[in-house]
Design an enzyme around this catalytic site. Structure first.
Site, PDB file in Angstrom:
ATOM      1  N   ARG A 161      11.945  -2.398  -5.497  1.00  8.20           N
ATOM      2  CA  ARG A 161      10.967  -2.464  -6.605  1.00  8.20           C
ATOM      3  C   ARG A 161      11.639  -2.273  -7.960  1.00  8.20           C
ATOM      4  O   ARG A 161      11.060  -1.692  -8.875  1.00  8.20           O
ATOM      5  CB  ARG A 161       9.847  -1.429  -6.441  1.00  8.20           C
ATOM      6  N   SER A 236       0.202  -0.715  -4.189  1.00  9.59           N
ATOM      7  CA  SER A 236       0.807   0.618  -4.069  1.00  9.59           C
ATOM      8  C   SER A 236       0.964   1.233  -5.449  1.00  9.59           C
ATOM      9  O   SER A 236       1.565   0.619  -6.333  1.00  9.59           O
ATOM     10  CB  SER A 236       2.200   0.516  -3.448  1.00  9.59           C
ATOM     11  N   GLU A 332       4.973   3.257  -8.970  1.00 15.41           N
ATOM     12  CA  GLU A 332       5.415   1.861  -8.943  1.00 15.41           C
ATOM     13  C   GLU A 332       4.715   1.107 -10.078  1.00 15.41           C
ATOM     14  O   GLU A 332       5.273   0.192 -10.680  1.00 15.41           O
ATOM     15  CB  GLU A 332       5.045   1.234  -7.594  1.00 15.41           C
TER      16      GLU A 332
HETATM   17  N1  EPU Z   1       0.899   5.559   6.225  1.00 10.33           N
HETATM   18  C1  EPU Z   1       0.035   6.597   6.486  1.00 10.33           C
HETATM   19  N2  EPU Z   1      -1.136   6.677   5.788  1.00 10.33           N
HETATM   20  C2  EPU Z   1      -1.490   5.757   4.860  1.00 10.33           C
HETATM   21  C3  EPU Z   1      -0.610   4.683   4.592  1.00 10.33           C
HETATM   22  C4  EPU Z   1       0.582   4.610   5.284  1.00 10.33           C
HETATM   23  O1  EPU Z   1       0.302   7.453   7.306  1.00 10.33           O
HETATM   24  O2  EPU Z   1      -2.567   5.913   4.294  1.00 10.33           O
HETATM   25  C5  EPU Z   1       2.193   5.496   6.935  1.00 10.33           C
HETATM   26  C6  EPU Z   1       2.098   4.981   8.345  1.00 10.33           C
HETATM   27  O3  EPU Z   1       3.008   5.757   9.092  1.00 10.33           O
HETATM   28  C7  EPU Z   1       2.610   3.567   8.285  1.00 10.33           C
HETATM   29  C8  EPU Z   1       3.627   3.675   7.167  1.00 10.33           C
HETATM   30  O4  EPU Z   1       3.077   4.637   6.272  1.00 10.33           O
HETATM   31  O5  EPU Z   1       3.184   3.190   9.462  1.00 10.33           O
HETATM   32  C9  EPU Z   1       3.861   2.381   6.436  1.00 10.33           C
HETATM   33  O6  EPU Z   1       2.614   1.906   5.923  1.00 10.33           O
HETATM   34  P1  EPU Z   1       2.419   0.377   5.470  1.00 10.33           P
HETATM   35  O7  EPU Z   1       2.945  -0.524   6.536  1.00 10.33           O
HETATM   36  O8  EPU Z   1       1.016   0.205   5.038  1.00 10.33           O
HETATM   37  O9  EPU Z   1       3.430   0.216   4.274  1.00 10.33           O
HETATM   38  P2  EPU Z   1       3.744   1.135   3.019  1.00 10.33           P
HETATM   39  O10 EPU Z   1       5.114   1.681   3.164  1.00 10.33           O
HETATM   40  O11 EPU Z   1       2.643   2.105   2.803  1.00 10.33           O
HETATM   41  C10 EPU Z   1       4.877  -0.824   1.704  1.00 10.33           C
HETATM   42  C11 EPU Z   1       4.752  -1.463   0.356  1.00 10.33           C
HETATM   43  C12 EPU Z   1       3.555  -2.391   0.301  1.00 10.33           C
HETATM   44  C13 EPU Z   1       3.735  -3.459   1.369  1.00 10.33           C
HETATM   45  C14 EPU Z   1       3.874  -2.762   2.732  1.00 10.33           C
HETATM   46  C15 EPU Z   1       4.168  -3.734   3.845  1.00 10.33           C
HETATM   47  C16 EPU Z   1       5.740   0.125  -1.189  1.00 10.33           C
HETATM   48  C17 EPU Z   1       5.494   1.105  -2.285  1.00 10.33           C
HETATM   49  N3  EPU Z   1       4.657  -0.436  -0.664  1.00 10.33           N
HETATM   50  O12 EPU Z   1       3.738   0.028   1.861  1.00 10.33           O
HETATM   51  O13 EPU Z   1       3.561  -3.044  -0.954  1.00 10.33           O
HETATM   52  O14 EPU Z   1       2.650  -4.356   1.382  1.00 10.33           O
HETATM   53  O15 EPU Z   1       4.980  -1.816   2.689  1.00 10.33           O
HETATM   54  O16 EPU Z   1       5.486  -4.158   3.777  1.00 10.33           O
HETATM   55  O17 EPU Z   1       6.889  -0.125  -0.863  1.00 10.33           O
HETATM   56  C18 EPU Z   1       2.745  -2.982  -3.185  1.00 10.33           C
HETATM   57  O18 EPU Z   1       3.907  -2.856  -3.545  1.00 10.33           O
HETATM   58  O19 EPU Z   1       1.793  -3.019  -4.016  1.00 10.33           O
HETATM   59  C19 EPU Z   1       2.442  -3.044  -1.764  1.00 10.33           C
HETATM   60  C20 EPU Z   1       1.215  -3.107  -1.293  1.00 10.33           C
END
Ligand code: EPU
Length: 336
Positions: A161, A236, A332
């Site tokens: 990012r 995010s 972010e």
């Molecule tokens: N999780 C939770 N609770 C929540 C959300 C997430 O426990 O409410 C944990 C779970 O363990 C899950 C892990 O976080 O397995 C990962 O969650 P998710 O796959 O939803 O991905 P993220 O790490 O929360 C990132 C990006 C997203 C992108 C997704 C999918 C960042 C800051 N965010 O989210 O990007 O869509 O991965 O690749 O890196 C964005 O940048 O606006 C965005 C949505």
């Protein structure tokens, strides 16, 4: 290209925050942009899709809405196509057009809000792919000289990012065109991300096409992330923090189920969504704002919320994560 004065920015930011700017001008090509920059003496800010910004107050200056369009093949060989895209194109439309043409490389980035020009600024990423992996170059206008400069991938200094446009080049350049290098054949389908794999299995798809991957990503995003047309949000709000392996192991001994992904050999990336959820924020509502019920990383404006209220909520969240886990969350979203 006509300047408007004292207009509301509500429909120009996906949080739907109702603040005003002194002057607003929409530009359709780099020549118009250069002309504006030459004659402008006020503070100014460029808006793309307004999907990564939190406006906390009226903007006393000029808002330039970048609406430079274009989607042209500028080079191709038997395996690849080089696509030059206007910074004002809507990112998801670019992905859809690529898929229609069977050009691969951006299918995992389906349904990310925002414009082409904003995409490299924060090296957008999702489901195992970042724009960095298919980025070729970009053109940007120097704000002071109005000369065009081309940046290749290395010069953009992409990180998680991150890019040079959030650091040393911040405010100095305006991105006008981006060139992507996409595959015409032998697409490298990336379905390593668990949720994509699961969706394809559910749909009984063994050898997915780029369209299948895109469809899977779209349904995953729709199930977890609020549609900004219905509920104001900017995806995010925080980045996933990276901590040392030692600190992670220490936390793991206290919080048995803390998720983490090794980055290199000494660092661990921890999902901020998990940390925030553990602090009890998921689904939290305060007046018109809150934390999304399906994804704790996403702050939401249910309508009529103020940018300053969302900023305060984000600070409360940061403080509680710091108190409980000793981890500092950085935002972010750009807070203005
Ligand atoms: N999780 C939770 N609770 C929540 C959300 C997430 O426990 O409410 C944990 C779970 O363990 C899950 C892990 O976080 O397995 C990962 O969650 P998710 O796959 O939803 O991905 P993220 O790490 O929360 C990132 C990006 C997203 C992108 C997704 C999918 C960042 C800051 N965010 O989210 O990007 O869509 O991965 O690749 O890196 C964005 O940048 O606006 C965005 C949505």
């Amino acid at each position: 290209m006509k300047a408007k004065t004292n207009i509301s920015l509500k429909s120009y930011n996906t949080f739907g925050i109702d603040v005003c700017c002194s002057t607003f001008i929409e530009i359709k090509n780099p020549i118009e942009l250069a002309k504006i920059l030459r004659n402008n003496e006020d503070p100014f800010m460029v808006l793309g899709g307004g999907s990564n910004i939190l406006l906390t107050d009226d903007y006393h200056g000029l808002i330039i809405k970048n609406s430079i369009k274009g989607f042209d093949v500028i080079e191709e060989n038997s395996t690849h196509v080089w696509l030059k895209i206007g910074a004002g194109e809507v990112w998801h439309d670019v992905v859809m057009k690529a898929i229609e043409n069977d050009w691969g490389g951006i299918e995992n980035l389906s349904l990310i809000p925002g414009t082409m020009g904003a995409a490299p600024m924060q090296n957008i990423g999702a489901y195992g792919i970042e724009i960095k992996s298919i980025f070729h170059s970009l053109e940007a206008l120097n704000v002071n000289t109005q000369k065009t400069r081309t940046f290749n991938s290395e010069e953009c200094k992409f990180g998680y990012r991150e890019s040079i446009f959030k650091h040393e080049a911040k405010g100095k350049y305006i991105i006008t065109y981006v060139t992507l290098k996409l595959t015409k054949v032998n697409h490298s389908i990336n379905i390593a991300y668990g949720a994509i794999k699961d969706t394809l299995i559910e749909r009984e798809i063994d050898s997915p096409t780029i369209k299948d991957v895109s469809d899977a990503v779209i349904s995953i995003r729709q199930s977890k992330l609020p549609d900004p047309r219905e509920i104001g949000n900017a995806g995010s709000f925080f980045k996933n923090p990276t901590i040392s392996k030692e600190d992670y192991d220490q936390l793991k001994s206290q919080f048995d189920n803390i998720p983490g992904y090794l980055v290199g050999t000494t660092q661990v990336k921890v999902p901020a969504g998990w940390l925030i959820e553990q602090c009890g924020w998921k689904g939290y509502v305060k007046g018109n704002i809150g934390v999304h019920k399906n994804q704790a990383l996403v702050l939401v404006n249910y309508g009529g919320g103020k940018g300053s209220e969302l900023k305060s909520l984000s600070e409360e969240i940061q403080q509680s994560v710091k108190n409980r886990f000793g981890i500092e969350l950085s935002t972010e979203v750009n807070i203005v």
